[in-house]
Design a protein around this motif. Structure first.
Motif, PDB file in Angstrom:
ATOM      1  N   ASP A 156     -44.643  64.226 -13.845  1.00  0.00           N
ATOM      2  CA  ASP A 156     -45.856  64.239 -14.658  1.00  0.00           C
ATOM      3  C   ASP A 156     -46.663  62.970 -14.433  1.00  0.00           C
ATOM      4  O   ASP A 156     -46.251  62.066 -13.700  1.00  0.00           O
ATOM      5  N   GLY A 157     -47.835  62.911 -15.077  1.00  0.00           N
ATOM      6  CA  GLY A 157     -48.734  61.783 -14.893  1.00  0.00           C
ATOM      7  C   GLY A 157     -48.154  60.460 -15.328  1.00  0.00           C
ATOM      8  O   GLY A 157     -48.385  59.426 -14.694  1.00  0.00           O
ATOM      9  N   ASN A 158     -47.383  60.464 -16.413  1.00  0.00           N
ATOM     10  CA  ASN A 158     -46.776  59.219 -16.886  1.00  0.00           C
ATOM     11  C   ASN A 158     -45.784  58.675 -15.858  1.00  0.00           C
ATOM     12  O   ASN A 158     -45.755  57.473 -15.581  1.00  0.00           O
ATOM     13  N   GLY A 159     -44.985  59.573 -15.306  1.00  0.00           N
ATOM     14  CA  GLY A 159     -44.028  59.151 -14.284  1.00  0.00           C
ATOM     15  C   GLY A 159     -44.715  58.634 -13.046  1.00  0.00           C
ATOM     16  O   GLY A 159     -44.276  57.655 -12.432  1.00  0.00           O
ATOM     17  N   LEU A 160     -45.819  59.289 -12.660  1.00  0.00           N
ATOM     18  CA  LEU A 160     -46.572  58.857 -11.491  1.00  0.00           C
ATOM     19  C   LEU A 160     -47.166  57.477 -11.705  1.00  0.00           C
ATOM     20  O   LEU A 160     -47.112  56.617 -10.814  1.00  0.00           O
ATOM     21  N   ASN A 161     -47.734  57.248 -12.886  1.00  0.00           N
ATOM     22  CA  ASN A 161     -48.298  55.936 -13.181  1.00  0.00           C
ATOM     23  C   ASN A 161     -47.227  54.858 -13.200  1.00  0.00           C
ATOM     24  O   ASN A 161     -47.455  53.739 -12.723  1.00  0.00           O
ATOM     25  N   ASP A 162     -46.057  55.182 -13.725  1.00  0.00           N
ATOM     26  CA  ASP A 162     -44.951  54.217 -13.733  1.00  0.00           C
ATOM     27  C   ASP A 162     -44.519  53.893 -12.296  1.00  0.00           C
ATOM     28  O   ASP A 162     -44.241  52.731 -11.972  1.00  0.00           O
ATOM     29  N   LEU A 163     -44.460  54.922 -11.457  1.00  0.00           N
ATOM     30  CA  LEU A 163     -44.060  54.720 -10.065  1.00  0.00           C
ATOM     31  C   LEU A 163     -45.063  53.838  -9.333  1.00  0.00           C
ATOM     32  O   LEU A 163     -44.680  52.871  -8.649  1.00  0.00           O
ATOM     33  N   LEU A 164     -46.344  54.142  -9.486  1.00  0.00           N
ATOM     34  CA  LEU A 164     -47.383  53.355  -8.817  1.00  0.00           C
ATOM     35  C   LEU A 164     -47.409  51.930  -9.360  1.00  0.00           C
ATOM     36  O   LEU A 164     -47.572  50.966  -8.604  1.00  0.00           O
ATOM     37  N   GLY A 165     -47.227  51.786 -10.666  1.00  0.00           N
ATOM     38  CA  GLY A 165     -47.199  50.450 -11.254  1.00  0.00           C
ATOM     39  C   GLY A 165     -46.047  49.624 -10.713  1.00  0.00           C
ATOM     40  O   GLY A 165     -46.187  48.433 -10.451  1.00  0.00           O
ATOM     41  N   GLY A 166     -44.896  50.282 -10.510  1.00  0.00           N
ATOM     42  CA  GLY A 166     -43.749  49.586  -9.945  1.00  0.00           C
ATOM     43  C   GLY A 166     -43.994  49.145  -8.520  1.00  0.00           C
ATOM     44  O   GLY A 166     -43.649  48.024  -8.126  1.00  0.00           O
ATOM     45  N   LEU A 167     -44.613  50.017  -7.714  1.00  0.00           N
ATOM     46  CA  LEU A 167     -44.922  49.674  -6.327  1.00  0.00           C
ATOM     47  C   LEU A 167     -45.936  48.541  -6.240  1.00  0.00           C
ATOM     48  O   LEU A 167     -45.946  47.772  -5.279  1.00  0.00           O
ATOM     49  N   LEU A 168     -46.785  48.437  -7.262  1.00  0.00           N
ATOM     50  CA  LEU A 168     -47.800  47.389  -7.294  1.00  0.00           C
ATOM     51  C   LEU A 168     -47.315  46.137  -8.021  1.00  0.00           C
ATOM     52  O   LEU A 168     -48.095  45.225  -8.281  1.00  0.00           O
ATOM     53  N   GLY A 169     -46.033  46.101  -8.325  1.00  0.00           N
ATOM     54  CA  GLY A 169     -45.474  44.907  -8.955  1.00  0.00           C
ATOM     55  C   GLY A 169     -45.993  44.658 -10.352  1.00  0.00           C
ATOM     56  O   GLY A 169     -46.058  43.508 -10.799  1.00  0.00           O
TER      57      GLY A 169
END
Length: 205
Positions: A156-169
């Motif tokens: 879902d969108g929340n998981g995607l945002n968490d994933l992208l946020g993690g990749l962006l430190g």
């Protein structure tokens, strides 16, 4: 006014890039893109190190809306599932950039040129060459994101945002892009820069 120096921004970005791209993978990526574009490997590495966090930041900006996150998740579940990483040499050996240009059109819209100019200004590589490199990088970034989303069961969108946020430190997409697009040239990323340019940079047209 909250201020992030460009030196600190660059350090954070480079730490994330070293985690994302390492060893044989980054060497293969740099060499393959260099051969296709005619840029030197040093120039290619400079653009790649700058462009990948920018692309991830752009994706995060898109993922902030329900429509945007659904579109990205749909693409990751189908075409961009990570399989491109299993035959990176084959992809880099081709001259087909249609997929990459399609991704960039979807993610950046008519703002692509502004990002290319910004990366060109930061790296000293011509905007034409930056454009070529971006088109080759886009499917690879999407493939990496697809692979990560599968391994982490992102649905879902929340998981995607968490994933992208993690990749962006932990950096926001606006801050990553703002590090490139410091408009007043003061060497700092402030609220005036982010609010002024980025307020509409990836907004709805």
């Amino acid at each position: 006014m909250r201020v992030v120096t460009l030196a600190n921004h660059k350090r954070i970005v480079m730490e994330q890039i070293m985690n994302l791209l390492n060893g044989d993978f980054v060497n293969q990526l740099t060499s393959g893109i260099s051969k296709q574009t005619g840029a030197s490997e040093a120039e290619t590495q400079s653009v790649v190190s700058t462009a990948i966090p920018a692309l991830l930041g752009a994706l995060q900006n898109n993922a902030n809306s329900t429509q945007g996150s659904e579109g990205i998740l749909s693409a990751l579940a189908s075409k961009h599932d990570g399989s491109i990483l299993n035959n990176l040499s084959g992809f880099l050996g081709s001259s087909d950039t249609a997929d990459g240009n399609g991704i960039l059109k979807h993610v950046l819209g008519d703002k692509r040129g502004a990002l290319e100019q910004a990366i060109s200004g930061k790296t000293g590589v011509s905007s034409g060459t930056v454009s070529q490199i971006l088109a080759m990088l886009a499917p690879i970034v999407m493939g990496y994101l697809g692979k990560q989303s599968r391994s982490k069961n992102v649905s879902d969108g929340n998981g995607l945002n968490d994933l992208l946020g993690g990749l962006l430190g932990g950096q926001s997409g606006s801050n990553i892009l703002g590090g490139l697009l410091d408009q007043n040239g003061d060497g700092k990323l402030g609220i005036d820069d982010v609010g002024g340019l980025l307020g509409g940079f990836f907004g709805k047209k």
